[in-house]
Design an enzyme around this catalytic site. Sequence first.
Site, PDB file in Angstrom:
ATOM      1  N   VAL A  27       0.792  -1.401  -0.123  1.00 27.12           N
ATOM      2  CA  VAL A  27       0.015  -0.080   0.117  1.00 27.12           C
ATOM      3  C   VAL A  27       0.947   1.290  -0.049  1.00 27.12           C
ATOM      4  CG1 VAL A  27      -2.138  -0.993   1.143  1.00 27.12           C
ATOM      5  CG2 VAL A  27      -0.477   0.083   2.517  1.00 27.12           C
ATOM      6  N   ASP A  28       2.011   0.976   0.349  1.00 25.51           N
ATOM      7  CA  ASP A  28       2.859   2.161   0.433  1.00 25.51           C
ATOM      8  C   ASP A  28       3.493   2.756  -0.922  1.00 25.51           C
ATOM      9  OD1 ASP A  28       3.137   2.488   3.264  1.00 25.51           O
ATOM     10  OD2 ASP A  28       4.906   0.992   3.459  1.00 25.51           O
ATOM     11  N   ARG A  74       6.025   5.929   6.222  1.00 28.89           N
ATOM     12  CA  ARG A  74       7.088   6.224   7.035  1.00 28.89           C
ATOM     13  C   ARG A  74       8.286   6.958   6.169  1.00 28.89           C
ATOM     14  NH1 ARG A  74       7.191   6.466  12.434  1.00 28.89           N
ATOM     15  NH2 ARG A  74       9.293   6.582  13.313  1.00 28.89           N
TER      16      ARG A  74
END
Lengths: 290, 290
Positions: A27-28, A74
Amino acid sequence: MDTVSKLSAYAKENDYEIRVVGVPKTVDNDLMATDHTPGFGSAAKFVATTMKEILRDISVYTLKAVTIVEVMGRDAGWLTASAALPVVSGNIGPDLVYLPERSFDPDEFIASIQKIQEDHPAVLVAVSEGIRFADGRYVGEGLGGRKVDAFGHVALSGAGKVLEDLVKERLGCKVRSIELNLPQRCASHLASLTDITESVGVGSAAVLAATEGKSGVMMTINRNEGDNYSVCYDSADISGIANGVKNVPLDYINKDHNGITEECLNYLAPLIVGEVTPKYENGLPRHIII
Amino acid sequence: MDTVSKLSAYAKENDYEIRVVGVPKTVDNDLMATDHTPGFGSAAKFVATTMKEILRDISVYTLKAVTIVEVMGRDAGWLTASAALPVVSGNIGPDLVYLPERSFDPDEFIASIQKIQEDHPAVLVAVSEGIRFADGRYVGEGLGGRKVDAFGHVALSGAGKVLEDLVKERLGCKVRSIELNLPQRCASHLASLTDITESVGVGSAAVLAATEGKSGVMMTINRNEGDNYSVCYDSADISGIANGVKNVPLDYINKDHNGITEECLNYLAPLIVGEVTPKYENGLPRHIII
């Protein structure tokens, strides 16, 4: 992809006739060599839909208020950038969007909110969990004060919560932070049809590639040229993909570092198109139980 | 409803020929005199769907982990009870559900988790934001230690976060808390058809009631007797409704005070049935902009 790299190298060295083909999935959306990754479009659709609905909720109040939504990612800001998608087709979107690719300045953040509140009272902000100060520290680590939990441990409360405290301290207006958390990666009832179709496509292409003798590669989704969105599948050598991160290009971020550009919207928009209507049973989406 | 009460009393005293009829609306479902309230069924559908999806997410891991989901409802546990709805039709649901109607015991909570983890590693817990200790303090106020934010202020971090800290301290396993936050009251893409149909029905009935001369009443949704769910609309005198709270009956809560009963599930289940498929535009639900 690191495992694909190691397994395929091991098989080659030892003359095993086994072929290892990586199928991307995150999903990143932070994998190199592919235009985007399966899973991302559906997560982006969830993030954008939720932002649109939160905007409806907060816009009915006349008091000054700031709502901060913390989005996964992140190191790469792709999912957070998707929070801006409601502006496509002329809708309003979040007022401020902060990605981890640019450092975060608390004073400019507060000044931006004050300026926006001259125009409308409810300010909506999207922030990546991974935003950092200019000195490299994560915003989620706090602003210098020690955050302590109920047991006296230093607590990491997340970027959204730290910014909530900051707004409360500096502006005193109503403020709320929302962490989208696990639902952004598991809300399958809001899957993107484009994403699901391509996931099947790239998986099938991976099987074909293996039968054709390929190994030590990752499948890629490549966007075709032209005004109408379409893709084709290919593969790329796993070396150089395994441990790299594909960040949001800096020219996808606006000059104030608090929003995304038209070009970024054009990249993101096709990926969330189309719906996969789940089967509902007793009012809830039916899941396959193995 | 307090305003309905005051306005209708004022009109009557001053011989104004104005009729004031209250139409209930709250996701909290905590209004007296009506079987349930418009808005609740849709919010309950969102909570139950999200719990079901989180269960799928956390159940793929083999390490011990606790996931705590904090649900809206300061005084009444209706929405939190809805978190258990995935068990209807034989699916798994959350392991533990804590409502504000019963006091919360931290030791029993930890013991329950330990017992569950003898059977499976991933424990899912739903808690109402309003759960309290036996001495009446909100769990969200913390466990006695002082929680301090980045500016040294005592922080209220919410029931979920406090329990996350508690599990970390006492069990040391992976733990995460999720606050469903605003989406549970604004995720209109997941509205319940039953809820939307009844909302139109009770609103129409309110207009009819006013034209028939009623004033100083709140419209009610009454559940008909019988195996198949159906409702009729009526009205009740506003006095006694205006400032009361309808809690979850204690016999809807199990004997260990950490789950709900079959009877509670039977009450909740029909309210989330049916879907209202939104119109999507560029991959996002279309909203009416006024």
